[in-house]
Design a protein around this motif. Sequence first.
Motif, PDB file in Angstrom:
ATOM      1  N   VAL A 199      48.968 -22.113 102.189  1.00 57.76           N
ATOM      2  CA  VAL A 199      49.584 -20.847 102.611  1.00 57.76           C
ATOM      3  C   VAL A 199      50.530 -21.115 103.771  1.00 57.76           C
ATOM      4  O   VAL A 199      50.202 -21.843 104.709  1.00 57.76           O
ATOM      5  N   SER A 224      59.767 -16.726  95.743  1.00 56.03           N
ATOM      6  CA  SER A 224      58.534 -17.039  96.469  1.00 56.03           C
ATOM      7  C   SER A 224      58.162 -18.502  96.239  1.00 56.03           C
ATOM      8  O   SER A 224      58.818 -19.209  95.478  1.00 56.03           O
ATOM      9  N   ASP A 228      53.088 -22.468  98.380  1.00 57.52           N
ATOM     10  CA  ASP A 228      52.203 -22.938  97.314  1.00 57.52           C
ATOM     11  C   ASP A 228      52.925 -23.761  96.248  1.00 57.52           C
ATOM     12  O   ASP A 228      52.384 -24.756  95.762  1.00 57.52           O
ATOM     13  N   LYS A 265      49.952  -8.827  95.858  1.00 51.09           N
ATOM     14  CA  LYS A 265      49.190  -9.643  94.906  1.00 51.09           C
ATOM     15  C   LYS A 265      49.997  -9.920  93.647  1.00 51.09           C
ATOM     16  O   LYS A 265      49.882 -10.991  93.051  1.00 51.09           O
ATOM     17  N   HIS A 268      52.132 -12.904  94.383  1.00 51.96           N
ATOM     18  CA  HIS A 268      51.357 -14.143  94.419  1.00 51.96           C
ATOM     19  C   HIS A 268      51.009 -14.625  93.018  1.00 51.96           C
ATOM     20  O   HIS A 268      51.122 -15.816  92.715  1.00 51.96           O
ATOM     21  N   THR A 271      53.960 -16.094  91.102  1.00 51.11           N
ATOM     22  CA  THR A 271      54.307 -17.433  91.567  1.00 51.11           C
ATOM     23  C   THR A 271      53.368 -18.472  90.964  1.00 51.11           C
ATOM     24  O   THR A 271      53.799 -19.575  90.603  1.00 51.11           O
TER      25      THR A 271
END
Length: 368
Positions: A199, A224, A228, A265, A268, A271
């Motif tokens: 992160v 993004s 990660d 979310k 995330h 990604t």
Amino acid sequence: MLHLLFYALIGIGIIQLLYYLVVFGKFSFLKNNNSTPKRIPISVIVCAKNEEENVQKFVPLLLEQNYPEFEIVLIDDSSSDNTLEIFEAFEKQHSNVKLVKVENNEAFWGNKKFALTLGIKAAKHEYLLFTDADCYPTSTNWIKEMSAQFTLKKTIVLGYGAYEKIQNSFLNKLIRFETLLTATQYFGWAKIGKPYMGVGRNLAYKREEFFKVNGFIDHMKIRSGDDDLFINQAANGANTTICFSKDSFTYSKPKTTFKEWFTQKRRHVSTASYYKGFDRFQLGLFYFSQLSFLLLAILLLSFQYLWMIVLPIVLFRYLIAWLVMGYAANKLNEKDVIYWYPFMEIALLMVQLNVFLSNIFSKPVHWK
């Protein structure tokens, strides 16, 4: 049919136990990582876009770090508020602050990775420590704790980025439970030798690792993933380690509405679809086994099929998961969310299912 579902429950239960005991347990039952403090020069990198309130509060906390030699690289990503002016003031007042101004670039407009690349190139030191503009370290020993994990071979350090606690908020507990579960996963896989993510709120690596994979070039078009996706590409069992001492944590303000968190979310999860094949598989298998175990347990118990066997199996699975996550929560200072563990897991499963379905029909929005 119920007979087949019963054996499916057993098989999926075994998969779940392997995840919790073998993968997550690799971190949960790990002894505290006491490392020898280093004196290597560190460049702390902070990228901000329209974060005037946060940088005014949090940059001074970075400047107070108890470390012999470090600089702070402040990157203004074409902000339209007063972020740039605040950064300029910090640069004038402190000799160890370096400002990087990012102008709008048509090819990379609004892309945080372009801004970070400029900051990484401008950094004076080879060892880089990253955090976000809305984050702050939990102690003045943050740099010392994270940098202590570097060795000649370990050139990537995965840290823990926590969220502030809000009293009497179920949403806050759910957010922190999800953060705890995610960290337990990526710490556990890193200890096994298969790191797959980190992160950007708390991440460190040597600059040479950035250039080995040509920076963010392979996923520059994906807004993004500066943290990660980079780790998924650059990290391996030989060059990656973790840091989980309590003085090494960073904290961020959590979302306060379900809609904001749900949108976060979605980004995330979208990604994660670009991870390596094995990493997508293991993440998908864990979620599938979680959801399937719950649904099969409900179905079999509702029909009272061999309930005297099914019920102990279900209770045993939740007991083991509770125990493993409890040890992880103790390490990461999230013990209060574990009291609600079964409810948190079920609620999170429902949210994840909705996120998955939402992402099928529309694309989430990324960097500001």
